[in-house]
Design a protein around this motif. Structure first.
Motif, PDB file in Angstrom:
ATOM      1  N   GLY A  40       0.813  -1.212   0.000  1.00  0.00           N
ATOM      2  CA  GLY A  40       0.000   0.000   0.000  1.00  0.00           C
ATOM      3  C   GLY A  40       0.844   1.258   0.000  1.00  0.00           C
ATOM      4  N   ALA A  41       1.959   1.239   0.713  1.00  0.00           N
ATOM      5  CA  ALA A  41       2.850   2.402   0.741  1.00  0.00           C
ATOM      6  C   ALA A  41       3.512   2.624  -0.622  1.00  0.00           C
ATOM      7  N   ILE A  42       3.807   1.533  -1.321  1.00  0.00           N
ATOM      8  CA  ILE A  42       4.370   1.649  -2.674  1.00  0.00           C
ATOM      9  C   ILE A  42       3.328   2.250  -3.615  1.00  0.00           C
ATOM     10  N   PHE A  43       2.075   1.819  -3.472  1.00  0.00           N
ATOM     11  CA  PHE A  43       0.964   2.396  -4.231  1.00  0.00           C
ATOM     12  C   PHE A  43       0.896   3.901  -4.003  1.00  0.00           C
ATOM     13  N   MET A  44       0.978   4.303  -2.740  1.00  0.00           N
ATOM     14  CA  MET A  44       0.945   5.730  -2.394  1.00  0.00           C
ATOM     15  C   MET A  44       2.098   6.478  -3.053  1.00  0.00           C
ATOM     16  N   LEU A  45       3.304   5.913  -2.976  1.00  0.00           N
ATOM     17  CA  LEU A  45       4.475   6.555  -3.579  1.00  0.00           C
ATOM     18  C   LEU A  45       4.293   6.702  -5.087  1.00  0.00           C
ATOM     19  N   ALA A 215      -1.899   8.457   3.674  1.00  0.00           N
ATOM     20  CA  ALA A 215      -2.634   7.300   4.202  1.00  0.00           C
ATOM     21  C   ALA A 215      -3.420   6.557   3.128  1.00  0.00           C
ATOM     22  N   MET A 216      -3.268   6.949   1.869  1.00  0.00           N
ATOM     23  CA  MET A 216      -4.119   6.386   0.821  1.00  0.00           C
ATOM     24  C   MET A 216      -3.856   4.903   0.555  1.00  0.00           C
ATOM     25  N   GLY A 217      -2.703   4.413   0.972  1.00  0.00           N
ATOM     26  CA  GLY A 217      -2.395   3.015   0.710  1.00  0.00           C
ATOM     27  C   GLY A 217      -2.910   2.053   1.766  1.00  0.00           C
ATOM     28  N   GLU A 218      -3.365   2.573   2.905  1.00  0.00           N
ATOM     29  CA  GLU A 218      -3.766   1.696   4.006  1.00  0.00           C
ATOM     30  C   GLU A 218      -4.978   0.837   3.647  1.00  0.00           C
ATOM     31  N   SER A 219      -6.026   1.478   3.123  1.00  0.00           N
ATOM     32  CA  SER A 219      -7.228   0.721   2.771  1.00  0.00           C
ATOM     33  C   SER A 219      -6.962  -0.210   1.599  1.00  0.00           C
ATOM     34  N   ASN A 221      -4.212  -1.781   0.970  1.00  0.00           N
ATOM     35  CA  ASN A 221      -3.506  -2.945   1.483  1.00  0.00           C
ATOM     36  C   ASN A 221      -4.474  -4.038   1.907  1.00  0.00           C
ATOM     37  N   LEU A 222      -5.494  -3.671   2.687  1.00  0.00           N
ATOM     38  CA  LEU A 222      -6.465  -4.652   3.180  1.00  0.00           C
ATOM     39  C   LEU A 222      -7.232  -5.284   2.025  1.00  0.00           C
ATOM     40  N   ILE A 223      -7.656  -4.447   1.080  1.00  0.00           N
ATOM     41  CA  ILE A 223      -8.460  -4.945  -0.036  1.00  0.00           C
ATOM     42  C   ILE A 223      -7.641  -5.866  -0.929  1.00  0.00           C
ATOM     43  N   VAL A 224      -6.402  -5.490  -1.223  1.00  0.00           N
ATOM     44  CA  VAL A 224      -5.568  -6.304  -2.105  1.00  0.00           C
ATOM     45  C   VAL A 224      -5.244  -7.646  -1.461  1.00  0.00           C
ATOM     46  N   PHE A 225      -5.009  -7.659  -0.170  1.00  0.00           N
ATOM     47  CA  PHE A 225      -4.782  -8.933   0.509  1.00  0.00           C
ATOM     48  C   PHE A 225      -6.039  -9.799   0.458  1.00  0.00           C
ATOM     49  N   ALA A 226      -7.207  -9.160   0.610  1.00  0.00           N
ATOM     50  CA  ALA A 226      -8.466  -9.910   0.494  1.00  0.00           C
ATOM     51  C   ALA A 226      -8.617 -10.495  -0.904  1.00  0.00           C
ATOM     52  N   ILE A 227      -8.197  -9.754  -1.918  1.00  0.00           N
ATOM     53  CA  ILE A 227      -8.316 -10.210  -3.306  1.00  0.00           C
ATOM     54  C   ILE A 227      -7.437 -11.428  -3.561  1.00  0.00           C
ATOM     55  N   ILE A 228      -6.184 -11.394  -3.118  1.00  0.00           N
ATOM     56  CA  ILE A 228      -5.301 -12.519  -3.429  1.00  0.00           C
ATOM     57  C   ILE A 228      -5.691 -13.761  -2.625  1.00  0.00           C
ATOM     58  N   ILE A 229      -6.295 -13.565  -1.451  1.00  0.00           N
ATOM     59  CA  ILE A 229      -6.810 -14.717  -0.700  1.00  0.00           C
ATOM     60  C   ILE A 229      -8.047 -15.271  -1.385  1.00  0.00           C
ATOM     61  N   LEU A 230      -8.909 -14.370  -1.857  1.00  0.00           N
ATOM     62  CA  LEU A 230     -10.118 -14.791  -2.573  1.00  0.00           C
ATOM     63  C   LEU A 230      -9.764 -15.566  -3.833  1.00  0.00           C
ATOM     64  N   GLY A 231      -8.804 -15.062  -4.597  1.00  0.00           N
ATOM     65  CA  GLY A 231      -8.438 -15.710  -5.852  1.00  0.00           C
ATOM     66  C   GLY A 231      -7.593 -16.957  -5.673  1.00  0.00           C
ATOM     67  N   GLY A 232      -6.934 -17.072  -4.529  1.00  0.00           N
ATOM     68  CA  GLY A 232      -6.025 -18.192  -4.307  1.00  0.00           C
ATOM     69  C   GLY A 232      -4.604 -17.677  -4.275  1.00  0.00           C
ATOM     70  N   LEU A 233      -3.901 -17.901  -3.172  1.00  0.00           N
ATOM     71  CA  LEU A 233      -2.558 -17.351  -3.006  1.00  0.00           C
ATOM     72  C   LEU A 233      -1.633 -17.783  -4.142  1.00  0.00           C
ATOM     73  N   GLY A 234      -1.010 -16.796  -4.781  1.00  0.00           N
ATOM     74  CA  GLY A 234      -0.072 -17.087  -5.862  1.00  0.00           C
ATOM     75  C   GLY A 234      -0.699 -17.265  -7.227  1.00  0.00           C
ATOM     76  N   SER A 235      -2.021 -17.152  -7.332  1.00  0.00           N
ATOM     77  CA  SER A 235      -2.705 -17.353  -8.612  1.00  0.00           C
ATOM     78  C   SER A 235      -2.944 -16.021  -9.311  1.00  0.00           C
ATOM     79  N   LEU A 236      -2.344 -15.836 -10.493  1.00  0.00           N
ATOM     80  CA  LEU A 236      -2.559 -14.595 -11.246  1.00  0.00           C
ATOM     81  C   LEU A 236      -3.983 -14.489 -11.794  1.00  0.00           C
ATOM     82  N   PRO A 237      -4.548 -15.561 -12.396  1.00  0.00           N
ATOM     83  CA  PRO A 237      -5.961 -15.471 -12.817  1.00  0.00           C
ATOM     84  C   PRO A 237      -6.878 -15.186 -11.634  1.00  0.00           C
TER      85      PRO A 237
END
Length: 288
Positions: A40-45, A215-219, A221-237
Motif C-alpha cells: 500500500g505504501a508503494i501504491f501511495m508513492l 494514508a491512501m495506501g492503508e485501505s 492494502n487490506l483490499i488487495v490482501f483480500a483479493i489474493i486470498i479470494l483468488g487463491g494465493l499465488g494465482s494470477l488469474p
C-alpha cells in the motif's frame, strides 16, 4: 437500469485498479513466498511520483504514468538488492518485518517531500460519455482501457519472454528452476521491478478520481490482501478475477445499500467464497 450501468462501469474501473495492484502483490508472494506488507505504501508513492511528473514536470498524463512506473521499477530493484536479497536465507518472518520497515520509511519520505495534507491531480480527460442515459466519465473509461492493455502485456511477458517464463518457473518449483540454470536472484529483481511498476500504474490511474494522501495506501492494502486470498494465493488469474469481483461487489453495495455496506461487502464476499473453497477460487491444496 441507467444507474446500474453507470455503477457497473465504475466497478470495472475500480476492478482494473485492484487487479493491477493485486497482480503485483501476487507475483512477489509467488516468487519469494512472503506477503509484501509495504504494498500500500508503494501504491501511495506511485501516486505522488505521477503527480510530480504531471503537475511539476509538465509531462503528458500517460507519459507521466509510464515514467512513474519506470522510476518505481528501479526503486523496486534497489529495495530488493539492499533489503530483501540479504535476507534470502532468513525465515519469512524476517522479510515481513522488513516490509513493515519499508512501509514506515516510504510514508516518512512522502510526508517529508510532499507534506501531510491532501493533493489533487486533475484528470486531463475531462467530460463524460452518455451511454443509454448513463453518464460515464472519460477517466474511468481510460482506466479500464489502460488496465486491460497492461494486463494483456503482462500476460504476454509472463508467457512469451525469457524473464517472464523464469518467473513462472520459480513460482512453480524454485529448486527445479535452479537446477535447470535459472538464477533466482535475477528473477527476484525482475519480480520486484514488475510489481512496483504495476502498482505505480494503478496509482497513477486512480489519482485523478481520488485525493492523494500519505494514508491512501492503508485501505488498499487490506483490499488487495483480500483479493489474493479470494483468488487463491499465488494465482494470477485468481488475482484478476478476484479484483473485479471485489470491486463490483463494493460499488454495488455502496450504491444500493450504503457506503458502510460497500466496505463490508469486500469481506462478506471473501468469507462466502472461502466457506465453499477454503483455498480460494484458483488455489490448490499442496500435496505432502
Amino acid at each position: 437500469m441507467t444507474l446500474f450501468l453507470q455503477q457497473l462501469v465504475n466497478g470495472l474501473a475500480l476492478g482494473g485498479i485492484y487487479c493491477l495492484a493485486a497482480v503485483g502483490l501476487t507475483l512477489v508472494f509467488g516468487v519469494l513466498g512472503f506477503p509484501n506488507l509495504a504494498h500500500g505504501a508503494i501504491f501511495m508513492l506511485g501516486g505522488y511520483v505521477t503527480y510530480s511528473l504531471l503537475v511539476d514536470g509538465g509531462l503528458p498524463y500517460v507519459v507521466a504514468i509510464l515514467c512513474a512506473a519506470l522510476i518505481l521499477a528501479v526503486i523496486g530493484v534497489v529495495f530488493e538488492r539492499l533489503i530483501f536479497h540479504p535476507l534470502r536465507k532468513a525465515p519469512h518472518t524476517h522479510h515481513m518485518i522488513a516490509t513493515v520497515g519499508v512501509m514506515f520509511f516510504l510514508i516518512a519520505v512522502v510526508q517529508e517531500i510532499w507534506g501531510t495534507g491532501f493533493l489533487r491531480m486533475d484528470s486531463p480527460f475531462a467530460g463524460r460519455l452518455t451511454v443509454v442515459g448513463a453518464q460515464i466519465s472519460w477517466q474511468r473509461i481510460i482506466i479500464i482501457v489502460i488496465a486491460m492493455v497492461v494486463l494483456t502485456a503482462l500476460t504476454w511477458f509472463l508467457k512469451k519472454s525469457v524473464h517472464g517464463q523464469a518467473i513462472e518457473a520459480v513460482e512453480q518449483d524454485r529448486t527445479g528452476a535452479t537446477l535447470v540454470g535459472i538464477n533466482p536472484s535475477v528473477v527476484s529483481m525482475v519480480t520486484f521491478a514488475v510489481s512496483f511498476a504495476l502498482v505505480a500504474i494503478s496509482a497513477g490511474l486512480v489519482a485523478p478520481i481520488q485525493l492523494l494522501s500519505p494514508a491512501m495506501g492503508e485501505s488498499l492494502n487490506l483490499i488487495v490482501f483480500a483479493i489474493i486470498i479470494l483468488g487463491g494465493l499465488g494465482s494470477l488469474p485468481g488475482a484478476i478475477i478476484g479484483g473485479f469481483v471485489i470491486a463490483i461487489a463494493e460499488v454495488m453495495a455502496s450504491t444500493y445499500i450504503s457506503v458502510a455496506a460497500g466496505e463490508a461487502a469486500v469481506f462478506v464476499v471473501l468469507m462466502g467464497v472461502l466457506a465453499v473453497r477454503p483455498t480460494g477460487l484458483f488455489g490448490t491444496v499442496e500435496q505432502r
